[in-house]
Design a protein around this motif. Structure first.
Motif, PDB file in Angstrom:
ATOM      1  N   ASP A  14      51.362  37.900  39.600  1.00  0.00           N
ATOM      2  CA  ASP A  14      49.766  38.465  39.462  1.00  0.00           C
ATOM      3  C   ASP A  14      49.125  37.056  39.452  1.00  0.00           C
ATOM      4  OD1 ASP A  14      47.490  39.579  38.950  1.00  0.00           O
ATOM      5  OD2 ASP A  14      48.178  40.634  37.238  1.00  0.00           O
ATOM      6  N   ARG A  15      48.156  37.162  40.236  1.00  0.00           N
ATOM      7  CA  ARG A  15      47.237  36.009  40.471  1.00  0.00           C
ATOM      8  C   ARG A  15      46.149  35.880  39.735  1.00  0.00           C
ATOM      9  NH1 ARG A  15      43.920  32.872  43.573  1.00  0.00           N
ATOM     10  NH2 ARG A  15      44.676  30.963  44.359  1.00  0.00           N
ATOM     11  N   VAL A  16      45.847  36.734  38.724  1.00  0.00           N
ATOM     12  CA  VAL A  16      44.785  37.137  37.811  1.00  0.00           C
ATOM     13  C   VAL A  16      44.548  35.768  37.212  1.00  0.00           C
ATOM     14  CG1 VAL A  16      43.637  38.282  35.883  1.00  0.00           C
ATOM     15  CG2 VAL A  16      44.880  39.465  37.712  1.00  0.00           C
ATOM     16  N   PHE A  17      45.516  35.221  36.508  1.00  0.00           N
ATOM     17  CA  PHE A  17      45.442  33.951  35.678  1.00  0.00           C
ATOM     18  C   PHE A  17      45.194  32.653  36.387  1.00  0.00           C
ATOM     19  CE2 PHE A  17      48.663  36.967  33.649  1.00  0.00           C
ATOM     20  CZ  PHE A  17      47.721  37.348  32.666  1.00  0.00           C
ATOM     21  N   LEU A  18      45.700  32.756  37.530  1.00  0.00           N
ATOM     22  CA  LEU A  18      45.133  31.531  38.571  1.00  0.00           C
ATOM     23  C   LEU A  18      43.885  31.561  38.969  1.00  0.00           C
ATOM     24  CD1 LEU A  18      47.950  30.744  41.044  1.00  0.00           C
ATOM     25  CD2 LEU A  18      47.217  29.336  39.143  1.00  0.00           C
ATOM     26  N   GLN A  19      43.206  32.708  39.122  1.00  0.00           N
ATOM     27  CA  GLN A  19      41.997  33.022  39.417  1.00  0.00           C
ATOM     28  C   GLN A  19      40.903  32.433  38.159  1.00  0.00           C
ATOM     29  OE1 GLN A  19      41.586  37.177  40.357  1.00  0.00           O
ATOM     30  NE2 GLN A  19      42.216  36.774  42.772  1.00  0.00           N
ATOM     31  N   GLU A  20      41.388  32.912  36.763  1.00  0.00           N
ATOM     32  CA  GLU A  20      40.736  32.528  35.734  1.00  0.00           C
ATOM     33  C   GLU A  20      40.658  30.966  35.536  1.00  0.00           C
ATOM     34  OE1 GLU A  20      38.999  33.882  33.311  1.00  0.00           O
ATOM     35  OE2 GLU A  20      39.259  35.695  34.243  1.00  0.00           O
ATOM     36  N   LEU A  21      41.774  30.216  36.037  1.00  0.00           N
ATOM     37  CA  LEU A  21      41.649  28.655  36.232  1.00  0.00           C
ATOM     38  C   LEU A  21      40.771  28.126  37.081  1.00  0.00           C
ATOM     39  CD1 LEU A  21      45.617  28.192  35.604  1.00  0.00           C
ATOM     40  CD2 LEU A  21      43.799  27.528  34.086  1.00  0.00           C
ATOM     41  N   GLU A  22      40.728  28.988  38.409  1.00  0.00           N
ATOM     42  CA  GLU A  22      39.906  28.385  39.257  1.00  0.00           C
ATOM     43  C   GLU A  22      38.275  28.626  38.900  1.00  0.00           C
ATOM     44  OE1 GLU A  22      41.286  30.855  42.627  1.00  0.00           O
ATOM     45  OE2 GLU A  22      42.913  29.360  42.997  1.00  0.00           O
ATOM     46  N   LEU A  23      38.063  29.786  38.300  1.00  0.00           N
ATOM     47  CA  LEU A  23      36.857  30.164  37.783  1.00  0.00           C
ATOM     48  C   LEU A  23      36.384  28.919  36.553  1.00  0.00           C
ATOM     49  CD1 LEU A  23      36.590  33.742  37.362  1.00  0.00           C
ATOM     50  CD2 LEU A  23      35.516  32.633  38.864  1.00  0.00           C
ATOM     51  N   SER A  24      37.246  28.476  35.860  1.00  0.00           N
ATOM     52  CA  SER A  24      37.017  27.462  34.954  1.00  0.00           C
ATOM     53  C   SER A  24      36.557  26.231  35.724  1.00  0.00           C
ATOM     54  CB  SER A  24      38.228  27.343  34.104  1.00  0.00           C
ATOM     55  OG  SER A  24      38.317  28.539  33.322  1.00  0.00           O
ATOM     56  N   ALA A  25      37.303  25.735  36.496  1.00  0.00           N
ATOM     57  CA  ALA A  25      37.025  24.663  37.369  1.00  0.00           C
ATOM     58  C   ALA A  25      35.830  24.720  38.131  1.00  0.00           C
ATOM     59  CB  ALA A  25      37.959  24.616  38.408  1.00  0.00           C
ATOM     60  N   ALA A  26      35.335  26.102  38.581  1.00  0.00           N
ATOM     61  CA  ALA A  26      34.021  26.160  39.087  1.00  0.00           C
ATOM     62  C   ALA A  26      33.064  25.998  37.983  1.00  0.00           C
ATOM     63  CB  ALA A  26      33.897  27.501  39.994  1.00  0.00           C
ATOM     64  N   TRP A  27      33.193  26.582  36.866  1.00  0.00           N
ATOM     65  CA  TRP A  27      32.158  26.365  35.691  1.00  0.00           C
ATOM     66  C   TRP A  27      32.006  25.011  35.392  1.00  0.00           C
ATOM     67  CZ3 TRP A  27      32.744  24.084  30.993  1.00  0.00           C
ATOM     68  CH2 TRP A  27      31.841  24.706  29.947  1.00  0.00           C
ATOM     69  N   VAL A  28      33.288  24.089  35.311  1.00  0.00           N
ATOM     70  CA  VAL A  28      33.061  22.573  35.044  1.00  0.00           C
ATOM     71  C   VAL A  28      32.107  22.130  36.275  1.00  0.00           C
ATOM     72  CG1 VAL A  28      34.278  20.430  35.124  1.00  0.00           C
ATOM     73  CG2 VAL A  28      35.397  22.389  33.703  1.00  0.00           C
ATOM     74  N   VAL A  29      32.351  22.449  37.559  1.00  0.00           N
ATOM     75  CA  VAL A  29      31.481  21.738  38.743  1.00  0.00           C
ATOM     76  C   VAL A  29      29.847  22.206  38.219  1.00  0.00           C
ATOM     77  CG1 VAL A  29      31.070  21.730  40.934  1.00  0.00           C
ATOM     78  CG2 VAL A  29      33.276  21.805  40.147  1.00  0.00           C
ATOM     79  N   GLU A  30      29.742  23.402  38.052  1.00  0.00           N
ATOM     80  CA  GLU A  30      28.244  23.729  37.880  1.00  0.00           C
ATOM     81  C   GLU A  30      27.666  23.420  36.481  1.00  0.00           C
ATOM     82  OE1 GLU A  30      26.151  28.331  37.383  1.00  0.00           O
ATOM     83  OE2 GLU A  30      28.097  28.143  37.843  1.00  0.00           O
TER      84      GLU A  30
END
Length: 1119
Positions: free
Chosen positions: A828-844
């Protein structure tokens, strides 16, 4: 007409039915007719007549049904589709041949001296001729004919060679050869010339016997193989070549049989065959045993064969043979320059010692022995450690088996050399290890014990050797001494020294020490009370060693005995507690002195250690108790009944309390209802900032009881309440507080979660919690991002320091929990997507604080934003390290690094960015990963481009703000070294990426140095650099890191330099001068001389070309 005459008369083609009837009656046990008895009663003339008619019957039968028709189709049809009589004729023919064979076989037994059996021989030869034509279905008939030939061979009749060879060949060609029959007919091979066509056909079949393990193992097969050595001299060479080719695939027991085969062949041989076996086989083994590499798979097998010959020295002729064959090769091999060859020769020399010729006179024999002993001494002083360690083993082997006839002064000198010199050889731990391993060999000889008893104590300090394998060998020697009745190991090394080593050494040493001391401190043949007493003595001598002793005790006794010890300690503790209470009551009445109170405190410390021992024992047998449920239930019931009492009695002693809580975690929660029901309450009541020792044991209890979800609920509640209270502070003035809410402890809850995720047993318990509980926890942790953003946004973060640390820790634990869940559910890639969203939040939300001008944000905000970015990049790196990131995730991570690096303060995050690049390079972008073949070159390109940008950022910072740039260089040195070492692994997997990285490094060095050289206006300003510090800042940074990397990494830069010179990418003098500066720094290290020399030659060639071009330009100008 008598029965004999009737039988003889029936042996003709016209009376076939009658003849067959006779043979049928013979085979019928109920019939009185007996063929052998009838043949015995025949007179000589009658026997001659019978054999003549038998041959005639067989010949007529063959004419009537020729052999060429036997393998034709069994059924043919005529024009009327009627069956012919061919099948009946064939079957009748086979019956006649079978009956003829039976009569011939019985007739062989009746042949007497003086009989003429030419007709019977003709009959046998005809049967021999038709054997190859018999249908495959007639196996019984074929076997009957073979039995006839066997009888003929056993009887020793004329013509036996031809008939015996037929049986021999048939047996040899069977899928599973009959070894007994082959051995019975083995002499027939002597009638076949090796060079003949028939002999050459036999060669491959006979060599296959040497590949058959059954032949090598069984006596009949082994005897047959030994006989084959006497067939022909050339065949001996073929045999030896075949054996050597298969030797590495044979197992040790088979090789032992093979060695016996060679020895028996040598023992039975004589003349030229003996010489051939000695030179071609035995001496060839000797030469291979000396010349082969030690790690060759054939070497152990060859040594085993030679060892068999060495062990046969008591047999007549063996000593002389070994002396004669070793003489031309062994003494020379002991002096060759190659150390490995000398070591191999040393081993063979020691095994064959003493090499002697029984025909020598006494004086010559003594001189020969003295020469060999001198050789042994010289080998012990060899410069090569491998030879010395082998010589140590050889010397001990020689002393063990030759103790009686070696002079006492020689023995004393050898032991002195071993114990005082080689056992302390500081240059090689292998030599020291060999001494202790080899002394065990001497102990095998009982005659040596009295001498060694005085020598071995000199080695006692070797227990503390710096090399682990030496310590292991020393303890193994003590174990060997322990098995010797006449010597005591504690006289060699005291128990105090052993316990001191047991306290701190590696598991391999500790296990051996426990084995050595086990009977001393755990005498299984004594009562349980003695076990407890010895346990107390061990604790008093060395408490830490006692823990190690009982940690490995399960290896040397049964779980039942350990359970008895636990119960005995429990009984002892109960008695001590009762005694302490009685003393306490007496103290209230009699007012005991302070000294007695101190003694009681001392007893309390001992009881705490006893509780630790019980805990260690329980953990060591926990898995074993699963198979002994009755013992397990009994232990649980016994300790569950006393743990609450222990808790009350030891409540003021921290060590006892910790041990009891750990013990409670091993029991079912139902067995301790009061305690298990109050653990969560205890956790809830802990103060903020409590150290891990106050809650780690309770968390272990909750997880072992399957109540990890209760802890996560508590953590989630605290986090949620903390966020609610924080958001309620802004409008608290507008609200009327009816009831004070429960105090939230988010910091403590995060500490709980950190501990749970850090330890493997508790981590598994957390990940097995129901998904709804985990989702609630993830949401609570994720919500802290808003709190983190608020802390970064505050112009004065120190005012919110505690909230900041809490939010940052929640941010990190949220990502770590996601990583663990992704690892548990990789599909399941759900948790990887959460990590990617966290990285995007850091950038934003966070990255803008690294871009904003200094007058808008404070230094504390920049530092906090940097910590958040570094935390995020570090977590992304961890995902890649554990192999959970796919190509999309890696691309997202690289994009984040690129955005961070290009920000105004991106240089602050260079170390962690390089660390992430290192993790990507170490993974080597495996192109075999399904579905990622096309993304790999793209990711490699992004990685190399990002590294190039990193160097540009460092160079720019060094130019604009030199001091801050130097700080960046200092902080990122280790990260750059790790990255370059990882990139070196791409040299074979992804050579393009490897080339681009080192091209960027080389370009950065050359551009910066050449730029600085262009600024030089006078020759006096030029200074040849000697260290990296003498170079410009960026070049100094790169060279300082490269010269401290593994040599392969540094050589990659030199290879890039050489490539640039060879391809004329460097075409100006400043760049060439920059290369000479690089070489000058590299030369001072004393390494890479060949690389420096090669590059210097290329630089010289380029400069000569420039000088020639400059001279040509001047001539043109003058013209």
């Amino acid at each position: 007409m008598s029965k004999r005459e009737v039988f003889i008369d029936s042996v003709c083609i016209s009376k076939t039915e009658e003849f067959l009837t006779f043979i049928k009656r013979h085979k019928d046990a109920s019939e009185p007719f007996d063929l052998p008895e009838l043949l015995q009663e025949l007179q000589k003339a009658q026997r001659q007549t019978l054999w003549t008619k038998l041959a005639k019957l067989l010949q007529d039968t063959m004419v009537a049904c020729p052999a060429e028709r036997w393998n034709a189709p069994e059924v043919e049809q005529n024009d009327q589709n009627m069956e012919l009589d061919a099948p009946l004729d064939l079957e009748r023919t086979m019956q006649v041949i079978q009956c003829v064979t039976e009569v011939a076989k019985a007739s062989v037994e009746t042949i007497e001296d003086g009989d003429t059996y030419t007709s019977l021989l003709d009959c046998a030869n005809m049967l021999n001729d038709i054997l190859s034509f018999l249908p495959k279905s007639k196996a019984a008939l074929r076997e009957s004919i073979h039995q006839l030939f066997k009888c003929w061979w056993t009887k020793g009749l004329h013509g036996k060679e031809n008939l015996g060879l037929t049986v021999f060949l048939a047996s040899l060609r069977e899928p599973v050869p009959d070894m007994k029959r082959l051995w019975a007919f083995h002499k027939v091979l002597l009638s076949v010339a090796f060079e003949s066509e028939q002999g050459q056909e036999l060669v491959n079949q006979l060599l296959l016997c040497f590949l058959n393990v059954n032949f090598i193992r069984r006596d009949e097969g082994k005897s047959f193989l030994v006989f084959l050595f006497s067939w022909d001299l050339v065949f001996i060479r073929l045999i030896h070549k075949t054996v050597k080719n298969q030797l590495q695939y044979l197992r040790k027991p088979v090789v032992e049989h093979l060695a016996e085969m060679y020895f028996r062949a040598w023992k039975k041989a004589s003349g030229s065959f003996l010489e051939e076996i000695e030179s071609t086989c035995i001496q060839d083994f000797m030469q291979n045993g000396i010349r082969l590499h030690r790690n060759s798979p054939v070497m152990p097998k060859i040594r085993q064969i030679l060892r068999y010959f060495h062990n046969q020295k008591f047999r007549q002729g063996v000593d002389k043979m070994l002396y004669r064959l070793y003489r031309p090769i062994l003494w020379m091999a002991l002096k060759v320059p190659n150390g490995e060859v000398r070591a191999n020769a040393t081993l063979l020399f020691a095994e064959a010692f003493p090499l002697k010729d029984p025909d020598m006179d006494v004086a010559t024999a003594d001189e020969n022995l003295q020469r060999q002993l001198d050789t042994l001494f010289s080998l012990l002083e060899d410069q090569q450690p491998l030879v010395r360690s082998t010589a140590v083993l050889g010397t001990c082997t020689v002393l063990s088996k030759c103790w009686v006839f070696i002079p006492n002064d020689i023995i004393a000198d050898l032991l002195k050399k071993l114990v005082q010199d080689l056992a302390m050889d500081a240059s090689s731990p292998d030599v020291r290890c060999s001494v202790f391993m080899s002394l065990s060999v001497i102990l095998d000889n009982e005659l040596t014990h009295s001498v060694l008893e005085n020598v071995l104590p000199l080695l006692k300090l070797s227990l503390h050797d710096s090399s682990e394998k030496v310590r292991v060998a020393f303890v193994d020697l003590l174990l060997k001494i322990k098995a010797v009745r006449t010597t005591k190991f504690w006289k060699v090394c005291s128990v105090e020294h052993l316990l001191a080593r047991l306290e701190r050494d590696s598991p391999s040493v500790c296990k051996r020490i426990v084995n050595l001391l086990f009977n001393t401190f755990f005498p299984v043949n004594q009562p349980c009370s003695v076990w407890v007493e010895r346990c107390g003595v061990l604790i008093d001598m060395n408490p830490k060693a006692a823990r190690q002793f009982y940690l490995y005790a399960y290896l040397y006794t049964s779980p039942n005995n350990l359970g008895k010890l636990m119960l005995s300690i429990r009984q002892c503790l109960n008695a001590c507690i009762q005694k302490a209470r009685n003393q306490g009551a007496d103290a209230n009445k009699e007012n005991v002195s302070d000294e007695e109170g101190e003694e009681l405190a001392s007893d309390m410390a001992s009881r705490a250690r006893l509780l630790e021992i019980v805990l260690i024992l329980w953990r060591s047998i926990q898995n074993s108790l699963e198979g002994h449920k009755d013992i397990r239930d009994y232990l649980i019931s016994k300790f569950a009944s006393v743990i609450p009492e222990y808790m009350r009695f030891f409540q003021d002693d921290h060590d006892c309390t910790i041990a009891l809580i750990h013990m409670a975690s091993l029991l079912p929660a139902a067995s301790l209802p009061t305690f298990s029901g109050g653990v969560l309450s205890r956790l809830r009541k802990l103060e903020v900032g409590a150290c891990a020792s106050l809650y780690s044991q309770m968390l272990d209890c909750m997880c072992s009881w399957g109540r990890a979800s209760h802890v996560l609920e508590l953590v989630t509640d605290w986090l949620t309440d903390a966020l609610d209270q924080s958001s309620a502070k802004d409008d608290s003035a507008r609200r009327v507080r009816i009831q004070e809410s429960t105090e939230a402890k988010p910091d403590l809850g995060l500490n709980f979660l950190h501990y749970l995720l850090t330890n493997t047993p508790t981590q598994e318990a957390v990940l097995n919690v129901p998904s709804d509980k985990l989702k609630q926890l993830l949401k609570a942790l994720s919500d802290f991002r808003s709190e983190l953003h608020s802390c970064v946004s505050a112009f004065d973060p120190p005012a919110r320091a505690r909230a900041t640390e809490t939010a940052l820790k929640a941010f990190s634990l949220h990502k770590r929990l996601l990583i663990h869940l992704q690892n548990k559910y990789p599909e399941d890639r759900v948790f990887l997507q959460e990590l990617e969203l966290s990285a995007a939040w850091v950038v934003e939300r966070i990255l803008p604080f690294l871009v904003a001008p200094s007058d808008i944000i404070s230094a504390q905000q920049v530092t906090l934003a940097q910590r958040v970015v570094e935390s995020c990049v570090t977590l992304l790196r961890d995902v890649i390290i554990v192999g959970l990131g796919d190509a999309g995730f890696k691309g997202q991570a690289l994009d984040l690094c690129s955005v961070v690096l290009l920000s105004e303060r991106g240089h602050l995050c260079i170390p962690v960015i390089l660390s992430l690049l290192s993790s990507l390079a170490k993974e080597r972008m495996d192109q075999r990963t399904p579905g990622q073949e096309e993304q790999v070159p793209v990711l490699i390109g992004v990685l190399t481009n990002l590294f190039h940008k990193t160097l540009q950022v460092v160079a720019l910072k060094l130019r604009q703000e030199p001091e801050e740039g130097k700080q960046v260089c200092v902080s990122s040195r280790a990260a750059l070294s790790d990255f370059l070492s990882a990139v070196q692994g791409l040299a074979t997997v992804q050579p393009e990426g490897h080339h681009e990285v080192f091209s960027s490094l080389f370009a950065g060095i050359v551009v910066e140095i050449s730029h600085s050289l262009r600024k030089v206006s006078h020759v006096e300003q030029l200074v040849t650099p000697e260290t990296p510090d003498d170079l410009p800042p960026l070049s100094s940074y790169i060279m300082d890191v490269l010269l401290k990397c593994p040599p392969a990494v540094t050589r990659s830069l030199f290879a890039m330099t050489q490539h640039s010179l060879d391809t004329d990418e460097i075409d100006n003098l400043p760049a060439l001068a920059a290369v000479t500066h690089l070489l000058a720094v590299a030369k001072q290290t004393g390494q890479f001389r060949a690389d420096v020399k090669s590059i210097a030659v290329s630089v010289k060639r380029q400069m000569d070309r420039h000088c020639a071009e400059a001279a040509g330009s001047e001539e043109e100008i003058l013209k």
